[in-house]
Enzyme design. Structure first.
Site, PDB file in Angstrom:
ATOM      1  N   HIS A  59       8.690 -16.766 -60.606  1.00 47.54           N
ATOM      2  CA  HIS A  59       8.345 -15.379 -60.925  1.00 47.54           C
ATOM      3  C   HIS A  59       9.385 -14.396 -60.381  1.00 47.54           C
ATOM      4  CE1 HIS A  59       7.190 -14.525 -56.764  1.00 47.54           C
ATOM      5  NE2 HIS A  59       6.608 -15.715 -56.759  1.00 47.54           N
ATOM      6  N   GLY A  60       9.460 -13.219 -61.000  1.00 49.10           N
ATOM      7  CA  GLY A  60      10.332 -12.167 -60.491  1.00 49.10           C
ATOM      8  C   GLY A  60       9.872 -11.683 -59.125  1.00 49.10           C
ATOM      9  N   SER A 110       8.183 -10.157 -56.167  1.00 44.37           N
ATOM     10  CA  SER A 110       6.861  -9.555 -55.997  1.00 44.37           C
ATOM     11  C   SER A 110       6.902  -8.498 -54.895  1.00 44.37           C
ATOM     12  CB  SER A 110       5.822 -10.631 -55.644  1.00 44.37           C
ATOM     13  OG  SER A 110       5.991 -11.055 -54.295  1.00 44.37           O
ATOM     14  N   ILE A 111       5.821  -7.749 -54.803  1.00 46.84           N
ATOM     15  CA  ILE A 111       5.730  -6.708 -53.774  1.00 46.84           C
ATOM     16  C   ILE A 111       5.871  -7.317 -52.387  1.00 46.84           C
ATOM     17  CG2 ILE A 111       4.193  -4.992 -52.735  1.00 46.84           C
ATOM     18  CD1 ILE A 111       3.013  -4.615 -55.595  1.00 46.84           C
ATOM     19  N   ASN A 146       7.333 -10.259 -51.738  1.00 48.86           N
ATOM     20  CA  ASN A 146       8.717 -10.733 -51.576  1.00 48.86           C
ATOM     21  C   ASN A 146       9.565  -9.600 -51.011  1.00 48.86           C
ATOM     22  OD1 ASN A 146       8.670 -12.596 -54.690  1.00 48.86           O
ATOM     23  ND2 ASN A 146       8.384 -13.392 -52.621  1.00 48.86           N
ATOM     24  N   GLY A 202       1.635 -16.787 -50.586  1.00 49.18           N
ATOM     25  CA  GLY A 202       0.691 -17.849 -50.908  1.00 49.18           C
ATOM     26  C   GLY A 202      -0.166 -17.522 -52.119  1.00 49.18           C
ATOM     27  N   ARG A 254       1.737 -12.540 -60.655  1.00 51.08           N
ATOM     28  CA  ARG A 254       3.192 -12.405 -60.602  1.00 51.08           C
ATOM     29  C   ARG A 254       3.886 -13.445 -61.475  1.00 51.08           C
ATOM     30  NH1 ARG A 254       1.229 -14.320 -55.722  1.00 51.08           N
ATOM     31  NH2 ARG A 254       2.254 -16.108 -54.699  1.00 51.08           N
ATOM     32  N   GLU A 263       1.181 -20.999 -56.052  1.00 54.47           N
ATOM     33  CA  GLU A 263       2.033 -21.123 -54.874  1.00 54.47           C
ATOM     34  C   GLU A 263       1.311 -21.948 -53.804  1.00 54.47           C
ATOM     35  OE1 GLU A 263       4.553 -21.561 -53.246  1.00 54.47           O
ATOM     36  OE2 GLU A 263       5.543 -19.600 -53.162  1.00 54.47           O
ATOM     37  N   LYS A 267       7.661 -12.282 -42.516  1.00 53.83           N
ATOM     38  CA  LYS A 267       8.340 -13.522 -42.120  1.00 53.83           C
ATOM     39  C   LYS A 267       9.271 -13.313 -40.930  1.00 53.83           C
ATOM     40  CE  LYS A 267       8.147 -15.324 -46.832  1.00 53.83           C
ATOM     41  NZ  LYS A 267       8.927 -15.647 -48.045  1.00 53.83           N
ATOM     42  N   ARG A 286       7.830 -22.983 -43.289  1.00 52.01           N
ATOM     43  CA  ARG A 286       8.229 -22.596 -44.643  1.00 52.01           C
ATOM     44  C   ARG A 286       8.800 -23.749 -45.447  1.00 52.01           C
ATOM     45  NH1 ARG A 286      12.495 -19.013 -45.272  1.00 52.01           N
ATOM     46  NH2 ARG A 286      11.702 -18.533 -47.342  1.00 52.01           N
TER      47      ARG A 286
END
Length: 249
Positions: free
Chosen positions: A9-10, A12-13, A15, A22, A60, A87, A98, A114
């Site tokens: 997926h592109g 995400s918020i 990310n 998750g 997403r 995910e 993170k 991770r």
């Protein structure tokens, strides 16, 4: 020769905010929307078309697939959604930044959570608001299948039955397939396809929104694999994913 396209997926918020996501159902950022459009453009310009598409139950990935197919003028493509493409469930880490988590526990521990194969992060409980059993989209899942936290090994174990029973037969039947999913569910499949060791999968990083093409033989063994797009930009995107869990990132 058969071709399979994998698409993470592109952006995400979460990310963008460098959070563990998750099964949390966050949407794409404006950048993520553009990445999905670019993925569709690359697929169209390289002559791809699809007979069937697969994605997860998370928006997403679903939205990325919709946008890419729209850009290809192939919105009519049949789509199957399944939780097994979700995910990896990050347990109690979901929602945490993170880099801040790395400062607290150390880069090495966060890297293990991770990117290791068989180590789960700390679990949530069934009373946690993040427990998927509270979400209607999972109402038909047995309680034994609903995760409290997953390792990549767990993700492989729930992904591969769906691959073997639903997706692989379509490819063997000469259907052109795209899977729009997530970093870890796609790593699970890549580990299987490329027969990557439990240790080496640690170094597999998949960038957002860039189509990954697999050329497969009749037994679905890889003959070749490559990303579509500019090699320099792809390399930078892969490095950015690798650096997400570092305290100095």
């Amino acid at each position: 020769m058969k071709k399979l396209v994998l698409l993470r997926h592109g952006e995400s918020i979460w990310n963008q905010e460098n959070r563990f996501t998750g099964w949390t159902d966050v949407d794409l950022t404006p950048k993520g929307l553009k990445e999905a459009e670019e993925a569709g453009r690359l697929l169209r310009e390289n002559g791809f078309s699809f007979d069937i598409a697969y994605t997860s139950l998370l928006k997403r990935a679903i939205r990325t697939l919709w946008i890419a197919l729209d850009e290809m003028d192939q919105m009519w493509t049949p789509i199957e959604l399944n939780w097994r493409l979700n995910e990896r469930h990050y347990g109690a880490l979901q929602g945490l930044n993170k880099a801040e988590t790395a400062k607290q526990y150390g880069d090495e521990q966060v890297l293990v959570w991770r990117r290791s194969y068989d180590i789960r992060p700390p679990s949530i409980t069934i009373n946690d608001e993040r427990y998927p059993g509270f979400d209607l989209r999972y109402r038909n899942m047995s309680s034994g299948d609903i995760p409290l936290a997953e390792s990549l090994k767990d993700t492989v174990a729930r992904f591969l039955p769906y691959w073997n029973q639903s997706i692989a037969p379509q490819i063997k039947a000469e259907k052109k397939v795209i899977i729009a999913a997530h970093g870890n569910s796609l790593r699970a499949l890549i580990k299987h396809l490329d027969n990557i060791s439990d240790q080496d999968i640690l170094n597999c990083n998949i960038p957002t929104g860039i189509p990954l093409v697999y050329e497969l033989d009749d037994d679905l063994k890889p003959l070749n694999s490559y990303y579509l797009g500019d090699a320099g930009q792809i390399g930078e995107a892969i490095s950015a994913v690798a650096n997400q869990g570092k305290s100095g990132a």
